[in-house]
Scaffold this motif. Structure first.
Motif, PDB file in Angstrom:
ATOM      1  N   GLY A 151      15.078  64.188 -54.611  1.00 59.19           N
ATOM      2  CA  GLY A 151      15.416  63.959 -53.200  1.00 59.19           C
ATOM      3  C   GLY A 151      15.331  62.484 -52.852  1.00 59.19           C
ATOM      4  N   ALA A 152      14.257  61.855 -53.298  1.00 64.63           N
ATOM      5  CA  ALA A 152      14.062  60.425 -52.993  1.00 64.63           C
ATOM      6  C   ALA A 152      15.203  59.607 -53.605  1.00 64.63           C
ATOM      7  CB  ALA A 152      12.716  59.970 -53.541  1.00 64.63           C
ATOM      8  N   TYR A 153      15.593  59.965 -54.838  1.00 65.68           N
ATOM      9  CA  TYR A 153      16.659  59.234 -55.525  1.00 65.68           C
ATOM     10  C   TYR A 153      17.978  59.362 -54.751  1.00 65.68           C
ATOM     11  CZ  TYR A 153      19.896  57.659 -59.093  1.00 65.68           C
ATOM     12  OH  TYR A 153      20.871  56.969 -59.741  1.00 65.68           O
ATOM     13  N   LYS A 154      18.297  60.586 -54.328  1.00 66.60           N
ATOM     14  CA  LYS A 154      19.578  60.810 -53.641  1.00 66.60           C
ATOM     15  C   LYS A 154      19.616  60.112 -52.282  1.00 66.60           C
ATOM     16  CE  LYS A 154      21.007  64.843 -56.193  1.00 66.60           C
ATOM     17  NZ  LYS A 154      20.682  66.247 -56.442  1.00 66.60           N
ATOM     18  N   PHE A 155      18.472  60.040 -51.612  1.00 72.05           N
ATOM     19  CA  PHE A 155      18.435  59.310 -50.339  1.00 72.05           C
ATOM     20  C   PHE A 155      18.616  57.812 -50.573  1.00 72.05           C
ATOM     21  CE2 PHE A 155      17.476  62.982 -47.932  1.00 72.05           C
ATOM     22  CZ  PHE A 155      17.674  62.632 -46.598  1.00 72.05           C
ATOM     23  N   LYS A 156      18.041  57.344 -51.670  1.00 70.90           N
ATOM     24  CA  LYS A 156      18.111  55.908 -51.962  1.00 70.90           C
ATOM     25  C   LYS A 156      19.511  55.524 -52.440  1.00 70.90           C
ATOM     26  CE  LYS A 156      15.574  52.254 -54.241  1.00 70.90           C
ATOM     27  NZ  LYS A 156      14.674  51.931 -55.320  1.00 70.90           N
ATOM     28  N   HIS A 157      20.113  56.371 -53.264  1.00 69.64           N
ATOM     29  CA  HIS A 157      21.431  56.052 -53.833  1.00 69.64           C
ATOM     30  C   HIS A 157      22.480  56.954 -53.197  1.00 69.64           C
ATOM     31  CE1 HIS A 157      18.438  54.846 -56.861  1.00 69.64           C
ATOM     32  NE2 HIS A 157      19.227  53.795 -57.009  1.00 69.64           N
ATOM     33  N   LYS A 158      22.737  56.693 -51.914  1.00 72.45           N
ATOM     34  CA  LYS A 158      23.725  57.533 -51.211  1.00 72.45           C
ATOM     35  C   LYS A 158      25.057  57.409 -51.942  1.00 72.45           C
ATOM     36  CE  LYS A 158      21.646  57.522 -46.651  1.00 72.45           C
ATOM     37  NZ  LYS A 158      20.567  56.531 -46.740  1.00 72.45           N
ATOM     38  N   GLY A 159      25.728  58.529 -52.117  1.00 71.25           N
ATOM     39  CA  GLY A 159      26.996  58.489 -52.859  1.00 71.25           C
ATOM     40  C   GLY A 159      26.824  59.077 -54.244  1.00 71.25           C
TER      41      GLY A 159
END
Ligand SMILES: Cc1ncc(COP(=O)(O)O)c(C=O)c1O
Length: 393
Positions: free
Chosen positions: A43-51
């Motif tokens: 979750g943290a990764y996807k929020f940080k790397h939108k797209g």
């Protein structure tokens, strides 16, 4: 399919299509508002790397992304952001790149609500707009000020069919580091490629040719470069201008037949424009495929074909126009355009009625002007429909 070397006819069918575990030939409708994470780090990764990956449909969704990638491929851009309507695409461009104290140069013949939004809403936020006859490059040039941030044009323009030389305006914008945005709704990427001609941003009401079936309202903004795409995406997310997955699915389906529909409607339009031009009750026809169009040569240079829209005036002015419109049997008396059905409408009392009469006249929208969007019905039937209605005039 990511192969941009393929023809537009191939890319409109295959670009962007997602391969899922079942081998779906068509990208499915991911009708979900949210996506589960594998764990907190995911979750943290996807929020940080939108797209990269999906977490919330207001930000992105596979069905929506599929459509964005396909239209971006056709427009030859860096990235596309689809929106709930064409007007939200227009507003997204203004909200993203304009700040109080900025100045805009806008073509004086653009879609009525676009003109209204700049001349009322954004004016109240301290953003001034100069409306110019964009067919005259000297007028565009002389309207530029130190604080000009954006040049905004629509070509062909709604509803006058005036053509702006995109390359010419792009040269002016480029010399002064000003962004150039082009509303390409009347052409679709099949007929015109503004980014290739030097624009920075291209936008569409996908309600029109891209969807093509008069059953969805939607829009898209395509950026030429990452530096333009990023701020647009961020503003879309904050403003909540996103489209819905089901809407995206329908537009993606419509897009698959874009070239076939446009070719067919345009073939009809040329025959109809030629019929109208020689009719004794018609005063003037504005269609880029007629040699009488003032920017015929520019249209030939920058458009693959003259398209399926035209406007015309009858010799009897408004009353004659009303009689004609009230007597059409195949063409529906309705606003919008670019669908497979032929539509006829009266800009002064319909699409452009929100503008003061003086402003309409200044933009070339006379009281008697009729706009005609040609569909894919039989050309002879459409001509007969017009001929019968003209008999009543
Ligand atoms: C050229 C042009 N741009 C933008 C729009 C706005 O699009 P929508 O009605 O999808 O909001 C329209 C609508 O007719 C249009 O013709």
């Amino acid at each position: 399919m990511k192969d941009d070397s393929k023809s537009i006819e191939t890319r409109q069918v295959h670009s962007g299509t997602i391969k899922d575990q079942f081998g779906s030939v068509v990208t499915p409708i991911y009708q979900t508002s949210t996506f589960a994470f594998e764990n907190v780090d995911d979750g943290a990764y996807k929020f940080k790397h939108k797209g990269e990956g999906y977490f919330y449909t207001r930000v992105s969704n596979p069905t929506i992304k599929d459509l964005e990638d396909a239209v971006t491929s056709l427009e030859e851009g860096y990235g596309g952001i689809s929106t709930s309507s064409g007007m939200s695409a227009v507003n997204l461009v203004f909200w993203t790149f304009l700040r109080p104290g900025d100045h805009v140069v806008c073509g004086d013949s653009v879609y009525g609500p676009t003109l209204s939004v700049l001349s009322t809403f954004f004016k109240e936020f301290g953003i001034e707009t100069s409306f110019v006859d964009a067919t005259q490059l000297a007028e565009v040039q002389s309207a530029i000020r130190e604080n000009t941030k954006l040049i905004y044009i629509e070509t062909p323009a709604n509803p006058t069919m005036a053509i702006t030389d995109i390359e010419g305006v792009a040269r002016i914008a480029g010399q002064q580091n000003i962004l150039l945005a082009v509303d390409n709704t009347f052409c679709s990427p099949y007929l015109q490629k503004p980014l290739r001609l030097g624009a920075d941003i291209v936008l569409h009401s996908m309600t029109k040719f891209i969807n093509g079936h008069a059953d969805v309202v939607s829009g898209i903004v395509i950026a030429k470069e990452r530096s333009i795409f990023g701020p647009l995406m961020a503003k879309k997310n904050l403003l909540g201008l996103n489209m819905d997955p089901h809407q995206a699915f329908l537009v993606r389906r419509g897009l698959k037949t874009l070239s076939v529909r446009v070719e067919r409607a345009q073939e009809n339009a040329l025959k109809i424009a030629q019929f109208l031009e020689q009719h004794p009750k018609i005063d003037k026809v504005s269609y880029p495929g007629l040699k009488s169009h003032p920017q015929y040569e520019i249209a030939k240079r920058q458009m693959k074909g003259p398209g399926a829209l035209m406007s015309f005036e009858l010799k009897g002015g408004l009353e004659a126009g009303k009689t004609l419109m009230n007597n059409m049997k195949i063409a529906a008396l309705a606003v919008s355009l670019g669908g497979i059905e032929t539509l006829i409408q009266h800009p002064a009392t319909m699409t452009h009625s929100g503008l003061p009469r003086q402003q309409r006249l200044y933009s070339g929208i006379t009281d008697g002007l009729v706009r005609y969007s040609v569909g894919i019905e039989g050309a002879n039937d459409l001509i007969e429909d017009l001929a019968n209605a003209l008999e009543k005039v």
